[in-house]
Design an enzyme around this catalytic site. Sequence first.
Site, mmCIF file in Angstrom:
data_model
loop_
_atom_site.group_PDB
_atom_site.id
_atom_site.type_symbol
_atom_site.label_atom_id
_atom_site.label_comp_id
_atom_site.label_asym_id
_atom_site.label_seq_id
_atom_site.Cartn_x
_atom_site.Cartn_y
_atom_site.Cartn_z
ATOM 1 C CE LYS A 38 -7.131 9.653 7.559
ATOM 2 N NZ LYS A 38 -5.726 9.962 7.213
ATOM 3 C CD GLU A 63 -10.432 7.107 2.923
ATOM 4 O OE1 GLU A 63 -9.257 7.098 3.330
ATOM 5 O OE2 GLU A 63 -10.823 7.817 1.985
ATOM 6 C CE LYS A 113 -7.917 7.902 -0.106
ATOM 7 N NZ LYS A 113 -7.985 8.624 1.194
ATOM 8 C CE LYS A 139 -3.560 7.165 0.534
ATOM 9 N NZ LYS A 139 -3.835 8.204 1.541
ATOM 10 C CG HIS A 188 -1.984 1.042 1.150
ATOM 11 N ND1 HIS A 188 -3.063 0.949 0.288
ATOM 12 C CD2 HIS A 188 -2.148 2.211 1.826
ATOM 13 C CE1 HIS A 188 -3.848 1.995 0.443
ATOM 14 N NE2 HIS A 188 -3.307 2.779 1.362
ATOM 15 C CG ASP A 190 -5.058 11.427 0.172
ATOM 16 O OD1 ASP A 190 -4.648 12.602 0.259
ATOM 17 O OD2 ASP A 190 -5.027 10.623 1.128
ATOM 18 C CD GLU A 202 -8.165 12.396 1.535
ATOM 19 O OE1 GLU A 202 -7.713 12.164 2.675
ATOM 20 O OE2 GLU A 202 -8.726 11.523 0.837
#
Length: 373
Positions: free
Chosen positions: A273, A327, A167, A169, A22, A198, A224
Amino acid sequence: MTDLSIVSVETTILDVPLVRPHKFATTSMTAQPLLLVAVTTAGGVTGYGEGVVPGGPWWGGESVETMQAIVEKYIVPVLLGRGVDEITGIMSDIERVVANARFAKAAVDVALHDAWARSLGVPVHTLLGGAFRKGVDVTWALGAAPAEEIIEEALGLVESKRHFSFKLKMGALDPAVDTARVVQIAQALQGKAGVRIDVNARWDRLTALKYVPRLVEGGVELIEQPTPGEQLEVLAELNRLVPVPVMADESVQTPHDALEVARRGAADVIALKTTKCGGLKKSREVVAIAKAAGIACHGATSIEGPIGTAASIHFACAEPGIDFGTELFGPLLFSEELLQEPIRYAEGQVFLPEGPGLGIELNMDAVKTWTRN
């Protein structure tokens, strides 16, 4: 109801492997470190919280190692002998001895909620006012593979009806290359699924002014945190520039941050979050400010394991202010299951676990397998 006095607090670091690497703007991970915090009462009830950051201290300055040290040396003395139902007083007292460290505080906050709810025989969402829905929409984070592989993965997930929103990155590659990659994916998924990006606050103002409009023209539906979190004027400028929502993440970690974003019109959506805010109690304060300002809130993730994810699901299902989906995919990214019964994902949603406390039970054999050292 059993004796609510706290008699012990234990911490355990796990390293849980992921199904694939990730990638963030500055780092990538193949396993997610988790800090489990177990709060046990005199009545024999144990509640669990989870300290977790997205990929290490690059994001907010904390790591599982710093969280463990802070909890064991400074927070445990505040907890012992107190009742798990004294959350307001306990968290206020913790503020007096520990500044910031919101991810560590979130682990303790959730463990207290879990233990209190289990002692009462009710779900955590009851302590938050009760659930008004049983599930929430969940966006899936796509990997850093070539565009063709990502498109194939996304279309497969749409076909299986597991996710309908994705989404990506950005921020690690050259902005022109990165933008072309994302636009290719967005156009391939147009009419089939939504695509968001993002940047993890990694672009400067001029880069963002150049490439954010191109992303929007290419079909990206949400932007984002393209620029550094403290640069609220730049975020507000971008928010005025583009016709799609701009979401603030790094810019909002406290209720005061939310107030500043509202005052400046810096974002249409706040990435909420429960980890970065310091737990469920502080998260409610952030959402209240956003609601008063007409700003939407998105149930964001720090790549939590099942404990942190379950806590955020309870929060999202009890809080109408989480009105821009979530998410909360963390457990799906783990290659190993830590629960006796997995959290359920289907039809583009993640569903509220049922039962007392967080409604989940750890598989202690799995916990032991992935415990560090």
